[in-house]
Write a protein that holds these residues in place. Structure first.
Motif: not given
Length: 357
Positions: A39-53
Motif C-alpha cells: 500500500e505504501a509503494v502504491v501510494n508513493s507511485i500514485r501520489d507522485m512521491v516518485v515519478r518518471g516512467a
C-alpha cells in the motif's frame, strides 16, 4: 565544470527497505520515505512521491519484493495466490507509464521459474536490483548516443529546451533526456538548458532546475509558453524530452505540453529528440491513439500548494500526458540505438534486434 556521472539518488534499497526521495518536497526539503508494505509503494507511485516512467518501474519491482516478503509471512503456502492482489494494485497505480507494466512482467517471470532451493524474496530482490542497475547503464549509453547525434548535426545555437524532469530523479540514475544533456554538456556541445516550468506539478522548476544546478550546468527556467519565443529568437537547436510510452509506430506519450513543443519545433526548424529505454516501447499499441491518458484531479490546476488560484466553481481539465505523432519527431534515442524519423518499420527493426539480444 564537468557534470558528474551521478549526483542524485531518488531510489535506494537499504536495511532491507525501499526508501524513496519525496519529490513533492523538493527543492525546499530532502525528505526520504520508507515503504513497509505494498500500500505504501502504491501510494508513493500514485501520489507522485516518485515519478518518471523508468523510476516508477524500478519502484514497482522493489514493491513486488516487499509484497512477497509480507505475503510469505502472512499467507504461508498460499502466498503466491495472495501476491496477485499486490501485482494488480501496483499495476493500477499509474496507467500510462508502460515501464511499470514491463517491470512487473519481469518480476512475474522470476516467480514463474522460482528455484525451490532458494528464498523467493532473495531471487526477486536480485531481479529488482538488476532492473535498477540496467536502467542506470542504459541511461549512460543513451547519453552518449544522444550527444553524438547533437555533435553530428552541428548546432547553430548552443541552447536546448527540455520539459518535465527526466534526470536521476525520474530514472535509476543519470537520466534519459537529462542524461543526453549531461553528456552533451560534458562534451562542450551545449552552453545552456532552458527548462520549462512544467505545470501543474512544476517538475521543471522544482526538479530539473535543481538537478542541473547540482551539476553546475547553466539552466534558465521559463514559463511553458516561452518556448515559441526562444525558437523564434534562434536561441535553441534541439528540444530534448523523455517518454512514458511509445507506440509501435513511434508515436510518443509524454508529459502534457510535449506535443506543443513538437509542433513549435517543426515550424521553427528546431530538431526534436525523444530519449527513452526500449522498455518504454509498447508494441501492443499500433499508434498513439490507443495510449491511455491519465487524468488527475482538477485541483492540481486550480490550486497551488492548497491555495485557490482560480474563481470558485471554475472547472479544470487536467490530462497528465499528451501524444506527439512520430512525424514530428526527428529521433528516438534508446540504449539499443537511435531511430531517426521514426516509423512502424524502424521501430519494429530496433525492437526485433532487442529481442535477439
Amino acid at each position: 565544470m564537468m557534470a558528474s556521472a551521478r549526483t542524485v539518488n531518488a531510489i535506494e534499497w537499504r536495511d532491507d527497505t525501499l526508501w524513496l526521495l519525496d519529490q513533492r518536497a523538493l527543492p525546499l526539503e530532502e525528505l526520504w520515505i520508507s515503504h513497509p508494505d505494498t500500500e505504501a509503494v502504491v501510494n508513493s507511485i500514485r501520489d507522485m512521491v516518485v515519478r518518471g516512467a523508468p523510476a516508477i518501474g524500478i519502484t514497482a519491482a522493489y514493491g513486488v519484493v516487499i509484497a512477497a516478503r509480507n505475503r510469505l509471512e502472512q499467507s504461508g503456502d498460499n502466498w503466491m495466490r495472495a501476491l496477485s492482489e499486490d501485482f494488480e494494485a501496483l499495476a493500477q497505480s499509474r496507467p500510462t507509464a508502460v515501464n511499470l507494466f514491463w517491470a512487473l512482467g519481469q518480476m512475474q517471470k522470476i516467480l514463474s521459474k522460482l528455484n525451490q532451493e532458494e528464498d523467493p524474496v532473495v531471487q526477486l530482490l536480485r531481479e529488482a536490483k538488476r532492473i535498477h542497475e540496467a536502467d542506470l547503464a542504459a541511461n549512460h549509453t543513451m547519453g552518449n548516443l544522444g550527444a553524438s547525434l547533437i555533435a553530428h548535426y552541428k548546432m547553430p545555437a548552443p541552447g536546448v529546451i527540455t520539459h518535465c524532469n527526466t534526470g536521476s530523479l525520474a530514472t535509476g540514475g543519470y537520466g534519459t533526456a537529462l542524461g543526453v544533456i549531461r553528456s552533451a554538456w560534458q562534451q562542450k556541445l551545449i552552453e545552456r538548458v532552458f527548462a520549462d516550468e512544467t505545470r501543474p506539478w512544476w517538475q521543471g522548476s522544482r526538479l530539473t532546475a535543481w538537478e542541473l544546478m547540482q551539476d553546475g550546468i547553466p539552466v534558465t527556467l521559463t514559463a511553458d509558453s516561452v518556448a515559441a519565443t526562444l525558437m523564434q529568437q534562434g536561441r535553441v537547436s534541439w528540444v530534448i524530452v523523455g517518454a512514458d510510452r511509445i507506440a509501435a509506430n513511434g508515436d510518443v506519450a509524454n508529459k502534457i505540453g510535449t506535443y506543443n513543443l513538437a509542433v513549435l519545433a517543426k515550424h521553427h526548424g528546431v530538431r526534436f529528440m525523444v530519449v527513452a529505454p526500449t522498455s518504454t516501447f509498447d508494441l501492443s499499441i499500433s499508434s498513439g491513439v490507443d495510449i491511455p491518458i491519465e487524468e488527475r484531479d482538477g485541483h492540481e490546476v486550480l490550486e497551488v500548494k492548497g491555495v485557490r488560484m482560480a474563481p470558485e466553481n471554475a472547472q479544470a481539465y487536467n490530462p497528465v500526458f499528451d501524444v506527439t505523432p512520430a512525424q514530428l519527431i526527428d529521433a528516438i534515442v534508446t540504449e539499443k540505438g537511435v531511430i531517426e524519423k521514426p516509423s512502424a518499420d524502424s521501430v519494429a527493426s530496433l525492437m526485433a534486434d532487442r529481442q535477439l539480444h
